[in-house]
Design an enzyme around this catalytic site. Structure first.
Site, PDB file in Angstrom:
ATOM      1  CG  ASP A 415      -2.130   0.849   1.108  1.00 25.26           C
ATOM      2  OD1 ASP A 415      -2.276   1.542   0.083  1.00 25.26           O
ATOM      3  OD2 ASP A 415      -2.950   0.839   2.041  1.00 25.26           O
ATOM      4  CD  GLU A 418      -0.623   5.817  -3.868  1.00 26.73           C
ATOM      5  OE1 GLU A 418      -1.455   4.925  -4.095  1.00 26.73           O
ATOM      6  OE2 GLU A 418      -0.069   5.948  -2.759  1.00 26.73           O
ATOM      7  CG  ASP A 494      -7.922   4.754   1.030  1.00 23.09           C
ATOM      8  OD1 ASP A 494      -7.942   3.515   1.127  1.00 23.09           O
ATOM      9  OD2 ASP A 494      -6.964   5.445   1.409  1.00 23.09           O
TER      10      ASP A 494
END
Length: 618
Positions: A415, A418, A494
């Site tokens: 996770d 980015e 999310d």
């Protein structure tokens, strides 16, 4: 004194003029102009004064177009295109006339007009399928550039990965820049993934374009200029691939022939998966597993989010919260339940913490411009970040999973890749952070940002393959670039627990499949919010038909950087396990989870086909 004053004023004007010319005025726009010479090879290279365009035949349905305003082309390999994607170039017929060069394969024809340079793609009958806008040539302004294509009234566009909004991209504009988009909505852009590939469709004509550029890029499908669409970049090389249909399936297959097919996943990864941010203790995880089995609700995997770790440090487990971590994993496995653990890519900057120590010893962390190690704030506090652009760092990262695999962990969840950082308005690394490449070249985060998450997941996947060669890896990641389908599953990030987000899940997942990324899902019932029992029911029903079927939600209020809700009382979102809303809702949810397992033989057959063809599973 008078002459001195005049000279001073003249000097002042001169300085102002220099500042205005060099800083305030935009860089001069530059086009390629007319073709001055032609050279032949696997395709053709056309010189245009100082510039050049190189068109290479990749296969019978694909050509690569590269353009350079100074005539120099990058020697760096693509992060997306497989090195041996097309080892043998097909035969092509090249003709050079006074006004144009033509390249013909058995499937289509590329025409390059010379005065001025303009590119057209046509079928074998001579019908134009796609063409540069005759009023707008390729244009450079400083390091940035833009390409315009003519946009017929009846042409529509699909792809670009996980973009919000309608499936059809026409009349919309998009930014390609991987971004931690918590609670994104229909108008949000950019999102987590950057897949600069789209399929264009109109009556009798289908084609695709993959713009292989890792910098901050943009696509505008007629929003700014009706009658034309464009793609542009802040830097890097003008490099795109054109895929001639003649139907959408062929275009997607041609694109995935180039960028890769997904590997066959383990069968359990297609079953029902239960997750939470977070299940905070071993006792709670065991309770969840026991309840699934007692109620005879099928379950293949339980996820552990960051709360299982010691002080949020990746590759650790908290001995107080999880006193028998390995034993718990073994007991779950005996019940037929796999364990997937999160390992974010931020390494806590803590002396004595093994991944930090070995990372420093191996010089595996990205640097500031002055050569010092970059430090940013994420879940563990001060953290450092691996230099995934180097093969040695990716190999080091893969070794860090050895203990988890020895303990019986079945899958890995990457996770925040980015990469996402706290305490920064842009939520990522400063753009001048330095990344080294295996070629010996160094570059900044401007070029690397959009591939960083994919390289993180690649390092994980390749590490699992080396450590456990007889098992198919399962890796879940949030951010990617084109080609990431070779390494991992992904999800839509999310979301909120709302009817609108359940609706948005359909075009978003379809778009990812069209973009060559078939193994995808969303957080069933939404990540953050307070859904009604009916919304959870409906989303559990819809999720049966997602490639990945995972129920995931937040537990505590999300905190990213300084908590904006400090001092306020915010109730945590309710649990989302199938039984939490009473027997009636449990019965509905169990029915559809069971349906997933009845469909599993068909799903698995379709998955196997997808690994050969690259076609969407959904």
């Amino acid at each position: 004194m008078k002459s001195t004053g005049v000279l001073a004023r003249l000097a002042s004007c001169f300085v102002f003029t220099l500042v205005y010319a060099c800083v305030l005025l935009p860089a001069r726009a530059q086009t390629l102009g007319n073709v001055t010479s032609v050279k032949f090879g696997d395709g053709v290279e056309l010189k245009t004064g100082a510039g050049a365009v190189r068109i290479t035949v990749i296969d019978e349905s694909t050509v690569q177009v590269r353009a350079s305003r100074d005539g120099v082309f990058s020697q760096e390999p693509s992060w997306a295109v497989q090195a041996q994607a097309n080892p043998v170039h097909p035969k092509a017929t090249i003709t050079d006339a006074a006004d144009a060069v033509s390249i013909s394969t058995s499937r289509f024809r590329t025409r390059i007009e010379k005065n001025p340079l303009r590119i057209l793609f046509m079928d074998l009958t001579g019908r134009v399928v796609s063409e540069d806008d005759p009023k707008r040539p390729m244009l450079w302004t400083g390091p940035s550039f833009q390409v315009w294509k003519r946009m017929p009234d009846d042409e529509h566009y699909y792809g670009l990965g996980d973009k919000a909004g309608p499936l059809d991209r026409r009349n919309h504009a998009y930014t390609m820049w991987n971004y931690d988009a918590f609670g994104w909505q229909e108008s949000s852009d950019p999102l987590y993934k950057d897949i600069p590939f789209f399929v264009a469709l109109r009556s009798g004509a289908v084609y695709g374009i993959f713009f292989d550029n890792t910098w901050h890029t943009n696509f505008d499908f007629g929003k700014a200029s009706p009658g034309s669409y464009s793609f542009s970049s802040d830097g890097g090389e003008l490099n795109y691939y054109f895929f001639f249909g003649p139907d959408p399936k062929n275009v997607i297959q041609e694109y995935t022939n180039l960028t890769g097919k997904p590997p066959l996943p383990p069968l359990w990864a297609l079953g029902y998966q239960q997750s939470r941010a977070s299940y905070p203790t071993e006792a709670r995880v065991r309770e969840i597993a026991r309840t699934f089995r007692e109620k005879k609700i099928p379950l293949d995997a339980i996820y552990l989010d960051i709360d299982y770790q010691l002080a949020y440090r990746p590759f650790t487990s908290d001995p107080k919260k999880f006193p028998n971590f390995q034993g718990m994993i073994g007991d779950l496995r005996k019940q037929g339940i796999k364990t997937v653990v999160i390992t974010d890519l931020h390494i806590a900057k803590q002396p004595g913490y093994a991944p930090y120590v070995s990372g420093v010893q191996g010089d595996h962390f990205v640097k500031n411009p002055d050569g010092s190690t970059f430090v940013g704030s994420v879940w563990p506090g001060d953290s450092v970040f691996p230099e995934f652009t180097r093969a040695s760092t990716r190999a080091w990262w893969g070794t860090l999973y050895q203990d988890f695999l020895a303990q019986g962990v079945a899958g890995i969840w990457n996770d925040m890749n980015e990469p996402a950082l706290f305490l920064r308005e842009d939520k990522t690394m400063p753009l001048d952070i330095v990344h080294r490449l295996d070629s010996g070249r160094s570059t900044t985060h401007r070029e690397v940002h959009n591939i960083y998450g994919m390289l993180n997941a690649r390092a994980t996947y390749e590490g699992l393959r080396r450590l456990r060669p007889d098992e198919r890896p399962f890796v879940l990641g949030r951010a990617t670039y084109a080609g990431g389908q070779r390494y991992f599953f992904s999800w839509t990030g999310d979301t909120t627990s709302s009817w609108s987000h359940m609706e948005l899940s359909v075009p978003t997942l379809l778009s990812l499949g069209i973009s060559g990324f078939p193994f995808v899902g969303d957080d069933i019932s939404g990540f953050w919010g307070y859904p009604s029992p009916e919304l959870v029911d409906r989303w559990m029903e819809l999720g049966v038909f997602n490639p990945m079927y995972r129920n995931h939600s937040a537990e505590p209020p999300p905190i990213q950087g300084p908590d904006p809700n400090a001092g306020k009382t915010i109730p945590p979102p309710p649990p989302r396990e199938p039984w939490v809303d009473g027997p009636q809702h449990e019965s509905i949810r169990k029915k559809y989870i069971e349906l997933r397992y009845r469909l599993l033989p068909y799903i698995y057959t379709a998955v196997e086909e997808t690994t050969r063809t690259g076609l969407p599973l959904m």
